[in-house]
Design an enzyme around this catalytic site. Structure first.
Site, PDB file in Angstrom:
ATOM      1  CD  GLU A 296     -13.851  -9.172  31.596  1.00 62.51           C
ATOM      2  OE1 GLU A 296     -13.412  -8.021  31.694  1.00 62.51           O
ATOM      3  OE2 GLU A 296     -14.462  -9.585  30.586  1.00 62.51           O
TER       4      GLU A 296
ATOM      5  CB  THR B  34      -0.370  -3.237  -9.728  1.00 69.06           C
ATOM      6  OG1 THR B  34      -0.702  -2.130 -10.583  1.00 69.06           O
ATOM      7  CG2 THR B  34       0.521  -2.768  -8.598  1.00 69.06           C
ATOM      8  CB  ALA B  35      -2.640  -3.969 -13.854  1.00 70.96           C
TER       9      ALA B  35
ATOM     10  CB  SER C 122      -4.441  -6.925 -12.105  1.00 76.46           C
ATOM     11  OG  SER C 122      -5.798  -7.006 -11.705  1.00 76.46           O
TER      12      SER C 122
ATOM     13  CB  THR D 206      -6.524   6.550  -8.538  1.00 79.29           C
ATOM     14  OG1 THR D 206      -5.943   6.558  -9.839  1.00 79.29           O
ATOM     15  CG2 THR D 206      -7.067   7.942  -8.229  1.00 79.29           C
TER      16      THR D 206
END
Length: 369
Positions: A54, A163-164, A170, A303
């Site tokens: 504002e 993922t790896a 990875s 995990t």
């Protein structure tokens, strides 16, 4: 709700989005001042401690705001904080009508701004494009309404969900465009959360790397972007001062059961949380909220990511899928308890799917049963 109100509120929402990299811990807010059908001033909140939306819009109007309507995405503040109250500024400027996207959930405001405006004889209208206005500030609203940050879990996998490799390798599953995308997400979050396993296996920096932010460099300088707080859950004190991330002088918060006797740089803080065994993730998020952390970007292993999902503490999943296959024996996205019936599957709502370079980016929220 008139077409005019919708049009100018949408303009204010678009303005507010410009602040998403810089305003934390404050919310993103946009304001448009309209007089006789013409915009006489507009602005957005750019940084905590500086002018609110504002104030910036009134500055642009240069005294031409008297008799105008103000379109504001969030209820104007009513208290003295780092800056004076915006409600008073609108009153003093002679604004006659204020259209508001949503009421501010901050207990210091929460309807008081609207009440101040109405007490001064200003007509107000609330709830215009309310859903879009809420979408501007998932983190701020989460901290105010739930007393914890908004949590986004980021993951990357091959098309077959890997993922790896089995040995933990990875880097890199996704291509460079996806990594630029991740840097831009990091820039929007207050904190990056990971676990000790990720630090020990990948030895990441977990910082915002300005030279890898792509098009963001055309909008903001390196000085305008803040480094997210790097939070590492390390209940067994396995992370050492030799970790790569420690060599970068932006804040790190180590979450532990007890402090260790090693010498740490000044930018590293050890936070001891009570209890035994695993760190209470909900308690940790509540603690981060007290430190004005609106949003947490999680880059962790299966995990920790699985634990956040299992505890219903994950608000959004962002998964990058690379057009690659890894085969058997790989590590998966999430470690979750096994189920014994198909009707117990965790359901997701896909909110966005798009190509980021050669990779697919999927955004999803968890559907609560």
């Amino acid at each position: 709700m008139s077409v005019t109100d919708i049009e100018f509120m949408q303009r204010a929402i678009n303005l507010a989005k410009r602040g998403r990299f810089t305003t934390t811990p404050n919310p993103n807010v946009g304001c448009v001042l309209v007089k006789d059908g013409e915009v006489v001033g507009e602005g957005y909140h750019q940084k905590a401690g500086e002018g609110h939306a504002e104030v910036n819009a009134l500055a642009m109007a240069q005294g031409n705001a008297r008799g105008a309507t103000a379109y504001v995405t969030l209820e104007p503040c009513s208290h003295y904080g780092r800056t004076p109250p915006c409600s008073k500024g609108l009153i003093d400027a002679g604004i006659t009508r204020v259209v508001i996207g949503m009421q501010d959930p901050n207990p210091q405001v929460a309807g008081r701004g609207i009440a101040m405006l109405e007490a001064a004889g200003i007509t107000t209208k609330s709830g215009v494009l309310a859903e879009q206005a809420r979408a501007l500030n998932p983190g701020f609203l989460s901290r105010m309404e739930r007393q914890r940050p908004f949590v986004t879990v980021k993951m990357a996998s091959t098309l077959d969900g890997a993922t790896a490799l089995s040995d933990g390798t990875s880097q890199w599953i996704t291509a460079s465009d996806a990594r630029v995308d991740v840097q831009q997400f990091r820039a929007q979050h207050c904190a990056i959360l990971t676990g000790a396993d990720t630090v020990l296996v990948d030895d990441p920096s977990l910082n915002l790397r300005y030279n890898e932010t792509g098009s963001l460099q055309e909008q903001l300088s390196s000085a305008q972007l803040r480094q997210p707080l790097r939070v590492v859950i390390d209940s067994q004190n396995r992370v050492s001062p030799d970790a790569k991330m420690v060599g970068i002088t932006s804040p790190i918060l180590l979450i532990r059961r007890q402090q260790d006797g090693r010498v740490w740089p000044e930018h590293v803080t050890q936070l001891v949380m009570p209890g035994t065994g695993r760190i209470d993730l909900n308690a940790l998020l509540i603690e981060l909220a007290t430190r004005e952390i609106n949003s947490v970007w999680v880059e962790a292993g299966a995990t920790l990511a699985g634990a956040l999902v299992e505890a219903n503490l994950c608000d959004e999943l962002i998964v990058y899928q690379a057009p690659k296959l890894m085969g058997a024996g790989h590590k998966g996205l999430l470690n979750l308890p096994s189920i014994d019936h198909m009707n117990k599957l965790q359901r997701l709502q896909i909110t966005d799917v798009r190509m980021v370079g050669q990779d697919i980016r999927i955004r999803a929220t968890l559907v609560t049963n």
